[in-house]
Design a protein around this motif. Structure first.
Motif, PDB file in Angstrom:
ATOM      1  N   VAL A   1       0.917  -1.222   0.030  1.00  0.00           N
ATOM      2  CA  VAL A   1      -0.027  -0.095   0.189  1.00  0.00           C
ATOM      3  C   VAL A   1       0.802   1.149   0.027  1.00  0.00           C
ATOM      4  O   VAL A   1       0.640   2.274   0.426  1.00  0.00           O
ATOM      5  N   SER A   2       1.918   1.279  -0.563  1.00  0.00           N
ATOM      6  CA  SER A   2       2.888   2.209  -0.797  1.00  0.00           C
ATOM      7  C   SER A   2       3.226   3.067   0.594  1.00  0.00           C
ATOM      8  O   SER A   2       3.578   4.227   0.420  1.00  0.00           O
ATOM      9  N   GLN A   3       3.686   2.322   1.745  1.00  0.00           N
ATOM     10  CA  GLN A   3       3.802   3.088   2.950  1.00  0.00           C
ATOM     11  C   GLN A   3       5.359   2.557   3.422  1.00  0.00           C
ATOM     12  O   GLN A   3       5.735   3.234   4.160  1.00  0.00           O
ATOM     13  N   CYS A   4       5.881   1.497   2.934  1.00  0.00           N
ATOM     14  CA  CYS A   4       7.166   0.808   3.441  1.00  0.00           C
ATOM     15  C   CYS A   4       8.283   1.403   2.915  1.00  0.00           C
ATOM     16  O   CYS A   4       9.284   1.511   3.274  1.00  0.00           O
ATOM     17  N   GLY A   5       8.226   1.342   1.410  1.00  0.00           N
ATOM     18  CA  GLY A   5       9.235   1.597   0.680  1.00  0.00           C
ATOM     19  C   GLY A   5      10.317   0.591   0.033  1.00  0.00           C
ATOM     20  O   GLY A   5      11.104   0.696  -0.575  1.00  0.00           O
ATOM     21  N   ALA A   6       9.965  -0.792   0.522  1.00  0.00           N
ATOM     22  CA  ALA A   6      10.694  -1.888  -0.053  1.00  0.00           C
ATOM     23  C   ALA A   6      10.678  -2.073  -1.316  1.00  0.00           C
ATOM     24  O   ALA A   6      11.485  -2.746  -1.732  1.00  0.00           O
ATOM     25  N   CYS A   7       9.611  -1.552  -1.977  1.00  0.00           N
ATOM     26  CA  CYS A   7       9.579  -1.917  -3.559  1.00  0.00           C
ATOM     27  C   CYS A   7      10.049  -0.664  -4.453  1.00  0.00           C
ATOM     28  O   CYS A   7       9.529  -0.703  -5.548  1.00  0.00           O
ATOM     29  N   SER A   8      10.601   0.507  -3.562  1.00  0.00           N
ATOM     30  CA  SER A   8      11.140   1.758  -4.306  1.00  0.00           C
ATOM     31  C   SER A   8      11.972   1.398  -5.650  1.00  0.00           C
ATOM     32  O   SER A   8      12.872   0.232  -5.609  1.00  0.00           O
ATOM     33  N   ILE A   9      11.494   1.998  -6.740  1.00  0.00           N
ATOM     34  CA  ILE A   9      12.333   1.850  -7.953  1.00  0.00           C
ATOM     35  C   ILE A   9      12.343   3.383  -8.422  1.00  0.00           C
ATOM     36  O   ILE A   9      11.912   4.359  -7.658  1.00  0.00           O
TER      37      ILE A   9
ATOM     38  N   SER B   1      17.151  -2.862  -0.468  1.00  0.00           N
ATOM     39  CA  SER B   1      16.911  -2.526  -1.756  1.00  0.00           C
ATOM     40  C   SER B   1      16.217  -1.285  -1.763  1.00  0.00           C
ATOM     41  O   SER B   1      16.419  -0.426  -2.610  1.00  0.00           O
ATOM     42  N   GLY B   2      15.151  -1.116  -1.392  1.00  0.00           N
ATOM     43  CA  GLY B   2      14.348   0.212  -1.141  1.00  0.00           C
ATOM     44  C   GLY B   2      15.321   1.363  -0.495  1.00  0.00           C
ATOM     45  O   GLY B   2      15.055   2.420  -1.342  1.00  0.00           O
ATOM     46  N   GLN B   3      15.901   1.197   0.355  1.00  0.00           N
ATOM     47  CA  GLN B   3      16.569   2.034   0.895  1.00  0.00           C
ATOM     48  C   GLN B   3      17.751   2.618  -0.027  1.00  0.00           C
ATOM     49  O   GLN B   3      18.032   3.901  -0.114  1.00  0.00           O
TER      50      GLN B   3
ATOM     51  N   ALA C   1      16.295   4.608  -2.995  1.00  0.00           N
ATOM     52  CA  ALA C   1      15.911   6.113  -2.341  1.00  0.00           C
ATOM     53  C   ALA C   1      17.174   6.995  -2.199  1.00  0.00           C
ATOM     54  O   ALA C   1      16.984   8.012  -2.666  1.00  0.00           O
ATOM     55  N   ALA C   2      18.091   6.377  -1.608  1.00  0.00           N
ATOM     56  CA  ALA C   2      19.318   7.122  -1.453  1.00  0.00           C
ATOM     57  C   ALA C   2      19.865   7.528  -2.876  1.00  0.00           C
ATOM     58  O   ALA C   2      20.557   8.560  -3.025  1.00  0.00           O
TER      59      ALA C   2
ATOM     60  N   ASP D   1      22.095  16.401   6.609  1.00  0.00           N
ATOM     61  CA  ASP D   1      20.933  15.538   7.452  1.00  0.00           C
ATOM     62  C   ASP D   1      19.816  15.461   7.147  1.00  0.00           C
ATOM     63  O   ASP D   1      19.049  14.700   7.271  1.00  0.00           O
ATOM     64  N   GLU D   2      19.399  16.761   7.280  1.00  0.00           N
ATOM     65  CA  GLU D   2      18.011  16.972   7.096  1.00  0.00           C
ATOM     66  C   GLU D   2      17.381  16.684   5.493  1.00  0.00           C
ATOM     67  O   GLU D   2      16.268  15.893   5.479  1.00  0.00           O
ATOM     68  N   ASP D   3      18.174  16.916   4.588  1.00  0.00           N
ATOM     69  CA  ASP D   3      17.887  16.365   3.227  1.00  0.00           C
ATOM     70  C   ASP D   3      17.644  14.891   3.162  1.00  0.00           C
ATOM     71  O   ASP D   3      16.906  14.329   2.655  1.00  0.00           O
ATOM     72  N   ILE D   4      18.633  14.257   3.962  1.00  0.00           N
ATOM     73  CA  ILE D   4      18.603  12.669   3.943  1.00  0.00           C
ATOM     74  C   ILE D   4      17.391  12.231   4.504  1.00  0.00           C
ATOM     75  O   ILE D   4      16.487  11.399   4.038  1.00  0.00           O
ATOM     76  N   ASP D   5      17.094  12.662   5.714  1.00  0.00           N
ATOM     77  CA  ASP D   5      15.919  12.424   6.739  1.00  0.00           C
ATOM     78  C   ASP D   5      14.590  12.712   5.824  1.00  0.00           C
ATOM     79  O   ASP D   5      13.556  11.944   5.913  1.00  0.00           O
ATOM     80  N   ALA D   6      14.627  13.827   5.176  1.00  0.00           N
ATOM     81  CA  ALA D   6      13.402  13.989   4.195  1.00  0.00           C
ATOM     82  C   ALA D   6      13.043  12.939   3.106  1.00  0.00           C
ATOM     83  O   ALA D   6      11.878  12.830   3.017  1.00  0.00           O
ATOM     84  N   VAL D   7      14.182  12.477   2.420  1.00  0.00           N
ATOM     85  CA  VAL D   7      14.197  11.551   1.460  1.00  0.00           C
ATOM     86  C   VAL D   7      13.873  10.058   2.125  1.00  0.00           C
ATOM     87  O   VAL D   7      12.899   9.306   1.582  1.00  0.00           O
ATOM     88  N   MET D   8      14.684   9.720   3.016  1.00  0.00           N
ATOM     89  CA  MET D   8      14.632   8.605   3.703  1.00  0.00           C
ATOM     90  C   MET D   8      13.420   7.980   4.366  1.00  0.00           C
ATOM     91  O   MET D   8      13.210   6.891   4.714  1.00  0.00           O
TER      92      MET D   8
END
Length: 154
Positions: free
Chosen positions: A41-49, A101-103, A106-107, A119-126
């Motif tokens: 349901v697009s909440q966890c990010g494990a499937c990120s591409i 893989s999703g992390q 995203a990175a 750190d703020e940029d990283i936190d916002a995306v991650m």
């Protein structure tokens, strides 16, 4: 529906229902299993591409929406992803590893847009990626390390 998908710069012709989630096409039809199913349901990010360079969740992206677009998965290669992989290994980032893989995707998206993220940029995306083991501080350190590794090679 028969369609051509461009995944990691390679074209795959698939025949699926137009409302099939891209995640299942990538994993079950194409056979690239690095992209993970987490919540559906697009909440966890494990499937990120990356879709045309934009970070998206493949579990909620329909195959009918991606024809002719560039799809980038964890099996792909890019300069930023390679530096991130090195930093991930050096920092012993994964614990269980399921979300990684999703992390990493995203990175990669972050470093593709911001050369030296704060750190703020990283936190916002991650923050769109959940790690049930709580390795967030290691992830942040690894992203900074990847930037340092990249700058050493320039």
């Amino acid at each position: 529906m028969k369609t051509d998908l461009i995944i990691n710069k390679k074209t795959y012709t698939v025949e699926v229902q137009k409302d099939t989630p891209l995640l299942w096409v990538i994993r079950d039809i194409v056979g690239l299993t690095g992209t993970k199913f987490g919540c559906g349901v697009s909440q966890c990010g494990a499937c990120s591409i990356l879709l045309n360079g934009k970070l998206v969740k493949s579990c909620s992206t329909l195959v009918s929406e991606v024809a002719g677009k560039q799809i980038f998965t964890i099996e792909g290669t890019s300069e930023n992803l390679e530096f991130l992989r090195q930093a991930w290994n050096a920092g012993n980032v994964p614990q269980c590893g399921y979300c990684q893989s999703g992390q990493l995707i995203a990175a990669t998206s972050l470093l593709d847009k911001i050369e030296k993220p704060t750190d703020e940029d990283i936190d916002a995306v991650m923050s769109a990626n959940i790690c049930r083991c709580g390795t967030y501080s290691r992830i942040r350190k690894a992203i900074h390390k990847a930037v340092a590794l990249k700058n050493k090679t320039l």
